[in-house]
Scaffold this motif. Structure first.
Motif, PDB file in Angstrom:
ATOM      1  N   ASP A  79       0.830   7.725   9.303  1.00  0.00           N
ATOM      2  CA  ASP A  79       0.980   9.135   9.581  1.00  0.00           C
ATOM      3  C   ASP A  79       1.044  10.071   7.927  1.00  0.00           C
ATOM      4  O   ASP A  79       0.889  11.193   7.575  1.00  0.00           O
ATOM      5  N   LEU A  80       1.544   8.651   7.187  1.00  0.00           N
ATOM      6  CA  LEU A  80       1.860   9.799   5.653  1.00  0.00           C
ATOM      7  C   LEU A  80       0.731  10.086   5.518  1.00  0.00           C
ATOM      8  O   LEU A  80       0.116  11.311   4.495  1.00  0.00           O
ATOM      9  N   LEU A 138      11.414   1.956  -1.779  1.00  0.00           N
ATOM     10  CA  LEU A 138      10.427   1.108  -2.093  1.00  0.00           C
ATOM     11  C   LEU A 138      10.536   0.063  -2.396  1.00  0.00           C
ATOM     12  O   LEU A 138      10.183  -1.262  -1.476  1.00  0.00           O
ATOM     13  N   GLU A 139      12.177   0.046  -3.192  1.00  0.00           N
ATOM     14  CA  GLU A 139      11.995  -1.514  -3.641  1.00  0.00           C
ATOM     15  C   GLU A 139      13.466  -1.833  -2.324  1.00  0.00           C
ATOM     16  O   GLU A 139      13.259  -3.177  -2.337  1.00  0.00           O
ATOM     17  N   ALA A 148       0.554  -0.961   0.093  1.00  0.00           N
ATOM     18  CA  ALA A 148      -0.397  -0.024  -0.347  1.00  0.00           C
ATOM     19  C   ALA A 148       0.762   1.190   0.475  1.00  0.00           C
ATOM     20  O   ALA A 148       0.316   2.519  -0.826  1.00  0.00           O
ATOM     21  N   ILE A 149       2.098   1.319   0.792  1.00  0.00           N
ATOM     22  CA  ILE A 149       3.333   2.852   1.034  1.00  0.00           C
ATOM     23  C   ILE A 149       3.146   2.748  -0.695  1.00  0.00           C
ATOM     24  O   ILE A 149       3.584   3.884  -0.889  1.00  0.00           O
ATOM     25  N   THR A 150       3.655   1.402  -1.226  1.00  0.00           N
ATOM     26  CA  THR A 150       4.393   1.325  -2.488  1.00  0.00           C
ATOM     27  C   THR A 150       3.456   2.160  -3.375  1.00  0.00           C
ATOM     28  O   THR A 150       3.359   3.055  -4.289  1.00  0.00           O
ATOM     29  N   ALA A 151       2.695   1.635  -3.851  1.00  0.00           N
ATOM     30  CA  ALA A 151       1.912   2.466  -4.608  1.00  0.00           C
ATOM     31  C   ALA A 151       1.310   3.973  -4.371  1.00  0.00           C
ATOM     32  O   ALA A 151       1.310   4.455  -5.097  1.00  0.00           O
ATOM     33  N   LEU A 152       0.718   3.939  -2.756  1.00  0.00           N
ATOM     34  CA  LEU A 152       0.930   5.226  -2.584  1.00  0.00           C
ATOM     35  C   LEU A 152       2.280   6.505  -2.865  1.00  0.00           C
ATOM     36  O   LEU A 152       1.691   7.895  -3.755  1.00  0.00           O
ATOM     37  N   LEU A 209       3.612  10.286  -6.127  1.00  0.00           N
ATOM     38  CA  LEU A 209       3.766  11.531  -5.358  1.00  0.00           C
ATOM     39  C   LEU A 209       4.855  12.126  -5.727  1.00  0.00           C
ATOM     40  O   LEU A 209       5.395  11.839  -6.383  1.00  0.00           O
ATOM     41  N   THR A 210       4.545  13.568  -5.838  1.00  0.00           N
ATOM     42  CA  THR A 210       5.282  14.674  -6.394  1.00  0.00           C
ATOM     43  C   THR A 210       5.985  15.233  -5.423  1.00  0.00           C
ATOM     44  O   THR A 210       5.789  15.068  -4.245  1.00  0.00           O
TER      45      THR A 210
END
Length: 213
Positions: free
Chosen positions: A115-116, A83-84, A14-18, A22-23
């Motif tokens: 938090d993110l 992320l990797e 989920a964090i990877t997809a988010l 992101l800019t």
């Protein structure tokens, strides 16, 4: 019984997809829950903590110097590489928490994931990703709390002033992501500082936090 390893994998996915979308401006946003860090810094910590756990580089853990090192050592590492790195170590982390009654690394990623979301003005993290954490931790933290906390189907505490709070807000408060004023707004303004401290792993805080709508 919660499959903590799978829950960890789900957070990484989920964090990877988010993060993929992101800019640069979003990555540079300050995270209210950890105001010394930006969104990008949180991603660096989420890569560094598990890497240290797998390699045994745990000197100073879980203190601020240890977590600051995660961020400092990855200051110029591209987000895709962060992320990797998370994915590289996720199976070892999943195996390490399989039988753990207190899988701190899973709780850590759940808290920082929320938090993110709050830093980016998003809605809450999906319930399935945080509810096992609050269901496990609330009885441990609140068993001796000098208050009675009602949340969802659970009641916690050792007696005292009664408060009622949603499970998500309890999850955030347990990890000191809600201010004294925000916790008192649950319906028990008479809670003193000792009672509030009994509701938070890291103690109460004074700065109000963003609450998802």
């Amino acid at each position: 019984m919660t499959d903590w390893g799978q829950l960890y994998r789900d957070h990484v996915d989920a964090i990877t997809a988010l993060a993929d979308g992101l800019t640069d401006d979003q990555l540079a946003l300050t995270v209210p829950g950890t105001p010394a860090w930006t969104v990008r810094d949180v991603l660096a910590h989420l890569a560094g903590g598990p890497a240290d756990g797998v390699t045994g580089r745990m000197d100073g853990a879980p203190g601020p110097e240890w977590t600051a090192r995660h961020v400092g050592e990855r200051a110029v590492v591209p987000v895709t590489d962060l992320l990797e790195e998370m994915h590289t170590h996720q199976e070892a982390i999943a195996a390490s928490v399989a039988d753990s009654p207190r899988p701190a690394v899973v709780w850590d990623i759940a808290v920082h994931h929320a938090d993110l979301h709050e830093a980016l003005g998003l809605g809450p993290v999906p319930e399935r990703l945080w509810s096992p954490v609050v269901e496990t931790l609330a009885p441990l933290v609140l068993s001796q709390s000098p208050a009675t906390v009602r949340s969802g189907e659970g009641t916690y505490g050792a007696g005292g002033p009664q408060v009622e709070v949603s499970p998500y807000e309890l999850f955030r408060a347990l990890f000191s992501r809600r201010s004294r004023a925000q916790m008192r707004a649950w319906g028990a303004p008479a809670l003193d500082d000792e009672q509030l401290a009994g509701l938070c792993v890291f103690g109460p805080r004074d700065d109000d936090q963003p609450v998802p709508g």
